[in-house]
Design an enzyme around this catalytic site. Structure first.
Site, PDB file in Angstrom:
ATOM      1  N   ASN A 138     -15.474  13.739  -2.633  1.00 43.27           N
ATOM      2  CA  ASN A 138     -14.239  14.559  -3.093  1.00 43.27           C
ATOM      3  C   ASN A 138     -13.321  15.014  -1.815  1.00 43.27           C
ATOM      4  OD1 ASN A 138     -12.361  17.081  -3.542  1.00 43.27           O
ATOM      5  ND2 ASN A 138     -12.914  16.520  -5.740  1.00 43.27           N
TER       6      ASN A 138
ATOM      7  N   ARG B  20       2.292   1.394   4.754  1.00 43.33           N
ATOM      8  CA  ARG B  20       0.933   1.225   5.525  1.00 43.33           C
ATOM      9  C   ARG B  20       1.170   0.830   6.973  1.00 43.33           C
ATOM     10  NH1 ARG B  20      -1.099   0.770  -0.279  1.00 43.33           N
ATOM     11  NH2 ARG B  20      -0.233  -1.461  -0.362  1.00 43.33           N
TER      12      ARG B  20
ATOM     13  N   PHE C  62      -8.276   9.795   0.490  1.00 46.44           N
ATOM     14  CA  PHE C  62      -7.842   9.180  -1.051  1.00 46.44           C
ATOM     15  C   PHE C  62      -7.551   7.765  -0.533  1.00 46.44           C
ATOM     16  CE2 PHE C  62      -6.406  13.668  -1.056  1.00 46.44           C
ATOM     17  CZ  PHE C  62      -6.957  14.205  -2.293  1.00 46.44           C
TER      18      PHE C  62
ATOM     19  N   CYS D  46       3.020  10.570  -5.423  1.00 39.77           N
ATOM     20  CA  CYS D  46       3.602   9.622  -6.167  1.00 39.77           C
ATOM     21  C   CYS D  46       4.010  10.465  -7.507  1.00 39.77           C
ATOM     22  CB  CYS D  46       2.605   8.340  -6.588  1.00 39.77           C
ATOM     23  SG  CYS D  46       1.009   8.892  -7.035  1.00 39.77           S
TER      24      CYS D  46
ATOM     25  N   ASP E  38     -13.135   8.281   0.081  1.00 39.79           N
ATOM     26  CA  ASP E  38     -12.513   8.384  -1.661  1.00 39.79           C
ATOM     27  C   ASP E  38     -13.755   8.616  -2.619  1.00 39.79           C
ATOM     28  OD1 ASP E  38     -10.201   6.529  -2.797  1.00 39.79           O
ATOM     29  OD2 ASP E  38     -11.989   6.812  -4.160  1.00 39.79           O
ATOM     30  N   SER E  39     -13.381   9.066  -3.646  1.00 36.40           N
ATOM     31  CA  SER E  39     -14.610   9.274  -4.494  1.00 36.40           C
ATOM     32  C   SER E  39     -14.919   8.332  -5.406  1.00 36.40           C
ATOM     33  CB  SER E  39     -13.782  10.424  -5.592  1.00 36.40           C
ATOM     34  OG  SER E  39     -12.852  10.019  -6.500  1.00 36.40           O
TER      35      SER E  39
END
Length: 392
Positions: free
Chosen positions: A275, A209, A225, A336, A247-248
């Site tokens: 979304n 990050r 996301f 991931c 983000d959702s």
């Protein structure tokens, strides 16, 4: 001791370091071992290969614990492996011991056991039947080794059902706080150990990050996301001109703003509940442009059967992001999903770049942090990919 006899040739993968025996690799089981029992694994000629934890219900029928025929799988071994795991973390991530993975399952010789540390709260997750049967040895050893104020069992992951285990969670040692503040490269994060994703925080991305800070200086940044803001907060700290975090989950975005306020970045990050696929398409149609885009989605390929659909999903989000980036901008793209191998992931991004008419230059290729070790011979341990490209 009961023994599991392998089909001819099936010992080779184990000899290379893989820690699992699949049910389809077994020729015979002798001794009627109970589920969760310790068994010897022998090759087709009856020669000792390894010793592990047996579960006939699981596709992973044996999880290897030791390859030493003289080593017993008992409380002493559990304690010794925990001590070795903590000693390793003290050496490789000494500055992050307040928020790190203490035990990473098979990579630490404790198959199916995961332990994360958040300040003085430990979160323990068990995903194998054999290790569940050894939990009585794990918890006292963790208390002696790490002196936590509390331990929370986070056994709510669906993979436990494949082992015939129930989904349940709760405090195993002293009731602690549901939410714990930790520091990560100087950034404060509140960790919900009871209801947060994984064990409360994505510790595996910790060292990736901060890489966005120099890229974000004076830039327009989009973090898709974004979850609770790991990348977005670092972009804001890097003096980005603007940061849009998508983000959702409304709860994740609320936590992001809580983290931002604690970091003195209140008002610096615009959050959008949406979304990410839809938002990328909409911004493409609108002609929006960004200088840095971060893609860190949840796993699209949870098994081999879902890989074709996952490949399409990864290509779609990378294609849209590449169309939104300014020349000389940067794409930080992650996966991931273990089944999306590093070679395949690079290939998917290259296909997206070709279709978008963009040229890429790889600036960095990263994996998970060293407290989530990658073990040769065990490719499943290398699951996280983080690629940083300059885009032309």
């Amino acid at each position: 001791m009961a023994s599991v006899h392998l089909l001819p040739g099936r010992q080779r993968r184990l000899a290379d370091g893989h820690p699992w025996v699949y049910r389809t690799e077994i020729a015979d089981v002798q001794g009627s071992p109970e589920p969760g029992a310790v068994v010897d694994v022998v090759d087709s000629r009856g020669r000792f290969v390894a010793r592990g934890l047996y579960n006939p219900q699981s596709m992973i029928a044996v999880r290897i614990v030791t390859r030493d025929p003289d080593e017993a799988v008992d409380e002493q071994l559990i304690r010794r492996r925990l001590e070795e795991a903590w000693s390793y973390r003290r050496r490789v991530v000494p500055e992050h011991l307040g928020a790190c993975r203490v035990v990473s399952g098979e990579a630490d010789g404790l198959p199916g056991l995961f332990v994360d540390r958040y300040d003085r709260v430990l979160v323990v997750q068990v995903v194998s039947l054999g290790m569940e049967r050894l939990l009585h040895a794990v918890l006292p050893a963790l208390r002696d080794l790490l002196d936590p104020t509390s331990i929370y069992l986070r056994n709510d992951v669906p993979v436990r059902q494949l082992e015939g285990l129930p989904l349940d969670s709760g405090w195993a040692y002293h009731t602690g706080p549901d939410r714990v503040w930790v520091q990560e490269h100087g950034v404060p994060f509140v960790v919900d150990v009871v209801a947060g994703q994984k064990t409360g925080h994505y510790l595996d991305q910790r060292d990736n990050r901060p890489l966005v800070r120099p890229l974000a200086a004076g830039a327009r940044v989009l973090d898709a996301f974004c979850h609770t803001g790991g990348f977005a907060l670092n972009a804001a700290l890097g003096q980005a001109e603007s940061v849009v975090a998508v983000d959702s989950s409304a709860a994740a975005l609320a936590t992001l703003q809580e983290n931002a306020a604690r970091a003195g970045l209140g008002g610096r990050i615009e959050t959008v509940e949406a979304n990410a696929f839809d938002l990328l398409r909409a911004h493409d149609r609108e002609g929006r442009r960004y200088d840095v885009i971060i893609l860190d989605p949840p796993p699209f390929a949870r098994n081999r059967a879902s890989l074709p659909g996952a490949r399409r999903g990864y290509k779609e989000i990378n294609l849209r992001a590449l169309r939104l980036l300014t020349p000389g901008g940067f794409l930080v793209t992650c996966s991931c999903s273990f089944h999306m191998t590093p070679d395949l992931f690079r290939e998917v991004v290259a296909e997206a770049a070709r279709d978008a008419g963009r040229r890429l230059r790889l600036a960095a290729e990263r994996a998970q942090g060293p407290d989530h070790p990658i073990v040769p011979g065990y490719p499943e341990s290398h699951y996280l990919k983080c690629l940083i490209y300059e885009v032309r």
